[in-house]
Design a protein around this motif. Sequence first.
Motif, PDB file in Angstrom:
ATOM      1  N   HIS A 173       4.814  -1.183 -17.079  1.00  0.00           N
ATOM      2  CA  HIS A 173       4.015  -2.358 -17.422  1.00  0.00           C
ATOM      3  C   HIS A 173       2.953  -2.578 -16.353  1.00  0.00           C
ATOM      4  CE1 HIS A 173       3.045  -6.669 -17.819  1.00  0.00           C
ATOM      5  NE2 HIS A 173       3.336  -6.478 -19.109  1.00  0.00           N
ATOM      6  N   ASP A 174       1.740  -2.974 -16.764  1.00  0.00           N
ATOM      7  CA  ASP A 174       0.594  -3.056 -15.855  1.00  0.00           C
ATOM      8  C   ASP A 174       0.870  -3.944 -14.652  1.00  0.00           C
ATOM      9  OD1 ASP A 174      -2.374  -2.538 -15.335  1.00  0.00           O
ATOM     10  OD2 ASP A 174      -2.292  -4.727 -15.329  1.00  0.00           O
ATOM     11  N   GLN A 175       1.494  -5.113 -14.864  1.00  0.00           N
ATOM     12  CA  GLN A 175       1.719  -6.020 -13.741  1.00  0.00           C
ATOM     13  C   GLN A 175       2.696  -5.438 -12.727  1.00  0.00           C
ATOM     14  OE1 GLN A 175      -0.112  -8.761 -13.171  1.00  0.00           O
ATOM     15  NE2 GLN A 175       0.899  -8.733 -11.172  1.00  0.00           N
ATOM     16  N   LYS A 176       3.710  -4.730 -13.211  1.00  0.00           N
ATOM     17  CA  LYS A 176       4.618  -4.056 -12.288  1.00  0.00           C
ATOM     18  C   LYS A 176       3.883  -2.960 -11.524  1.00  0.00           C
ATOM     19  CE  LYS A 176       9.372  -4.565 -13.900  1.00  0.00           C
ATOM     20  NZ  LYS A 176      10.585  -3.832 -14.359  1.00  0.00           N
ATOM     21  N   ALA A 177       2.998  -2.245 -12.208  1.00  0.00           N
ATOM     22  CA  ALA A 177       2.213  -1.199 -11.546  1.00  0.00           C
ATOM     23  C   ALA A 177       1.330  -1.798 -10.458  1.00  0.00           C
ATOM     24  CB  ALA A 177       1.366  -0.446 -12.576  1.00  0.00           C
ATOM     25  N   VAL A 178       0.786  -2.982 -10.712  1.00  0.00           N
ATOM     26  CA  VAL A 178      -0.014  -3.690  -9.706  1.00  0.00           C
ATOM     27  C   VAL A 178       0.850  -4.036  -8.497  1.00  0.00           C
ATOM     28  CG1 VAL A 178      -1.283  -5.830  -9.199  1.00  0.00           C
ATOM     29  CG2 VAL A 178      -1.695  -4.614 -11.346  1.00  0.00           C
ATOM     30  N   ASN A 179       2.058  -4.551  -8.761  1.00  0.00           N
ATOM     31  CA  ASN A 179       2.967  -4.936  -7.675  1.00  0.00           C
ATOM     32  C   ASN A 179       3.339  -3.746  -6.803  1.00  0.00           C
ATOM     33  OD1 ASN A 179       2.856  -7.402  -8.899  1.00  0.00           O
ATOM     34  ND2 ASN A 179       4.977  -7.429  -9.597  1.00  0.00           N
ATOM     35  N   TYR A 180       3.645  -2.611  -7.443  1.00  0.00           N
ATOM     36  CA  TYR A 180       4.027  -1.425  -6.680  1.00  0.00           C
ATOM     37  C   TYR A 180       2.837  -0.855  -5.907  1.00  0.00           C
ATOM     38  CZ  TYR A 180       8.453  -1.415  -9.263  1.00  0.00           C
ATOM     39  OH  TYR A 180       9.671  -1.753  -9.778  1.00  0.00           O
ATOM     40  N   SER A 181       1.651  -0.928  -6.500  1.00  0.00           N
ATOM     41  CA  SER A 181       0.442  -0.465  -5.798  1.00  0.00           C
ATOM     42  C   SER A 181       0.172  -1.320  -4.567  1.00  0.00           C
ATOM     43  CB  SER A 181      -0.766  -0.517  -6.735  1.00  0.00           C
ATOM     44  OG  SER A 181      -0.556   0.257  -7.887  1.00  0.00           O
ATOM     45  N   ALA A 182       0.524  -2.601  -4.653  1.00  0.00           N
ATOM     46  CA  ALA A 182       0.307  -3.517  -3.523  1.00  0.00           C
ATOM     47  C   ALA A 182       1.135  -3.122  -2.308  1.00  0.00           C
ATOM     48  CB  ALA A 182       0.650  -4.951  -3.943  1.00  0.00           C
ATOM     49  N   MET A 183       2.244  -2.421  -2.546  1.00  0.00           N
ATOM     50  CA  MET A 183       3.075  -1.982  -1.427  1.00  0.00           C
ATOM     51  C   MET A 183       2.329  -0.992  -0.539  1.00  0.00           C
ATOM     52  SD  MET A 183       6.809  -1.645  -3.242  1.00  0.00           S
ATOM     53  CE  MET A 183       7.662  -1.568  -1.681  1.00  0.00           C
ATOM     54  N   TRP A 184       1.341  -0.315  -1.087  1.00  0.00           N
ATOM     55  CA  TRP A 184       0.459   0.540  -0.287  1.00  0.00           C
ATOM     56  C   TRP A 184      -0.803  -0.212   0.122  1.00  0.00           C
ATOM     57  CZ3 TRP A 184       0.144   5.240   2.083  1.00  0.00           C
ATOM     58  CH2 TRP A 184      -1.134   5.687   2.426  1.00  0.00           C
ATOM     59  N   LEU A 185      -1.454  -0.846  -0.834  1.00  0.00           N
ATOM     60  CA  LEU A 185      -2.763  -1.455  -0.577  1.00  0.00           C
ATOM     61  C   LEU A 185      -2.700  -2.639   0.386  1.00  0.00           C
ATOM     62  CD1 LEU A 185      -4.266  -1.274  -4.176  1.00  0.00           C
ATOM     63  CD2 LEU A 185      -5.039   0.003  -2.176  1.00  0.00           C
ATOM     64  N   LEU A 186      -1.606  -3.398   0.356  1.00  0.00           N
ATOM     65  CA  LEU A 186      -1.480  -4.557   1.236  1.00  0.00           C
ATOM     66  C   LEU A 186      -0.572  -4.292   2.432  1.00  0.00           C
ATOM     67  CD1 LEU A 186      -1.201  -7.504  -1.338  1.00  0.00           C
ATOM     68  CD2 LEU A 186      -3.239  -6.618  -0.179  1.00  0.00           C
ATOM     69  N   ASN A 187      -0.200  -3.038   2.615  1.00  0.00           N
ATOM     70  CA  ASN A 187       0.676  -2.686   3.730  1.00  0.00           C
ATOM     71  C   ASN A 187      -0.122  -2.709   5.036  1.00  0.00           C
ATOM     72  OD1 ASN A 187       2.288  -1.233   5.656  1.00  0.00           O
ATOM     73  ND2 ASN A 187       3.429  -0.366   3.952  1.00  0.00           N
ATOM     74  N   PRO A 188       0.240  -3.580   5.998  1.00  0.00           N
ATOM     75  CA  PRO A 188      -0.543  -3.697   7.233  1.00  0.00           C
ATOM     76  C   PRO A 188      -0.521  -2.427   8.090  1.00  0.00           C
ATOM     77  CG  PRO A 188       1.513  -4.938   7.410  1.00  0.00           C
ATOM     78  CD  PRO A 188       1.399  -4.496   5.984  1.00  0.00           C
TER      79      PRO A 188
END
Length: 460
Positions: free
Chosen positions: A127-142
């Motif tokens: 599902h797109d929103q879950k894909a966004v959440n998982y992508s955030a684990m890389w994109l928002l990772n400090p």
Amino acid sequence: MRFFFTLLIIILLTAITMHLPRLSFTTLCLLSLLIRLGMLIYGEWQDAHMQVKYTDIDYKVFSDAACFVTKGESPYKRATYRYTPLLAFLLTPNIYIHKSFGKFLFVIADIVVGILIHRILCLRGLHDQKAVNYSAMWLLNPVVANISTRGNAESLLGAMILLTLYWVLVKKFFAASILYGISVHFKIYPIIYAIPLLVLLDDEDYWGLRRKGKEKEHDRNSLKYWTGKLVRFVSPTRIRFALISGGVFFLLNGIMYYLYSLEFVNETYLYHVTRKDHRHNFSLWFYYIYLTFDASKSSIMALLAFLPQISIVTLLGIVFGKDIFFACFVQTFAFVIYNKVCTSQYFMWYICLFPLIIQSTTIRFFYKGLFMLLTWIVGQALWLYQAYNLEFLGENTFFNIWLASIVFFAANIWILTEIVQNHVYEKCFGLGKVRNVWKIREDITNGQSSNSGSKYSVYS
């Protein structure tokens, strides 16, 4: 303190991304880019006004090598440059345009990795929103953002690997083969992915080609059985992939050898094979190398250290090859754990693949997943404490660092075992199409009939 603060942010980020509010992927990418641009600006200020520099020493090495290239000289005139000349060529705008061009390039590669993670997850039916959440684990990772904005080039290779896998997924076979050859030339370790890629490229699953004729049944213990499997494995698709990717790899190596002769071979490849790094690092092997650094047989032991590493990596690639993303993740995780040299930047090699396997695990973040993450963090903290005593207090803590390395190694082995045991194996392809396994599970969870839609995606 900075280390523990950063790790606390990672834990909170992981928990938050599991329950991220509705956020469009475009917004996520823009937010990630703005964060990194802010860090780039801050890095410039810190470099100009503080004694402790923000920029990684490796970036200085890259820039100096690029400077030599612009003068028509060898990049290897810069001591400790152990990379392909392609990287130096790529960073020549550091000299002509701005010294931070390379950092911006690495930031863009960071964002590309995030985009590819999202696309791959959606292609496999998430599902797109879950894909966004998982992508955030890389994109928002400090930590990820910090490494790229400090001038480390790992995000470039991560983007190449994920783009190769994405093109394999959407069957841009020729482009994927070429890019894979380039990525192996860029840094040799992606050669381990050749095993699962070749396993994946089965004509029946990948292309949907039926085998002609009826095969004779043979006893699994017989020579005929295994000879037949070997003959069927050497398929035209696998041969084409090997020829194209191998051809690109050897072509690039040939060009670089023509330009820089044995200097290129020694510094880019042989150095990493026979490397005896007696500096403290996370590796289980460093203390032995430290004690026997000047011994004549230490180089032989350095080579023998590859045997358990290559054996485990090969086995994982064969067993999980058709579940390609999981295969690449566990291979990389094992490769880093067993490597003779292991530093924090090596963790980036598998962190970029981690979001692609979360959906296929039965481990829940609360509380087992959190405990595994804390174990990984505490293992590093114990090691860093001893390293701090050595570097800043001048204490001889080499033996203590080795003990901390053993603890960290054991923790990683346990984590790898848990990940493998709790993984739900799913082939990426069936009858020539990408299997939407996660969409099927979601439909079943929502009480919908699995017959209401196709089991496979539209890609063929």
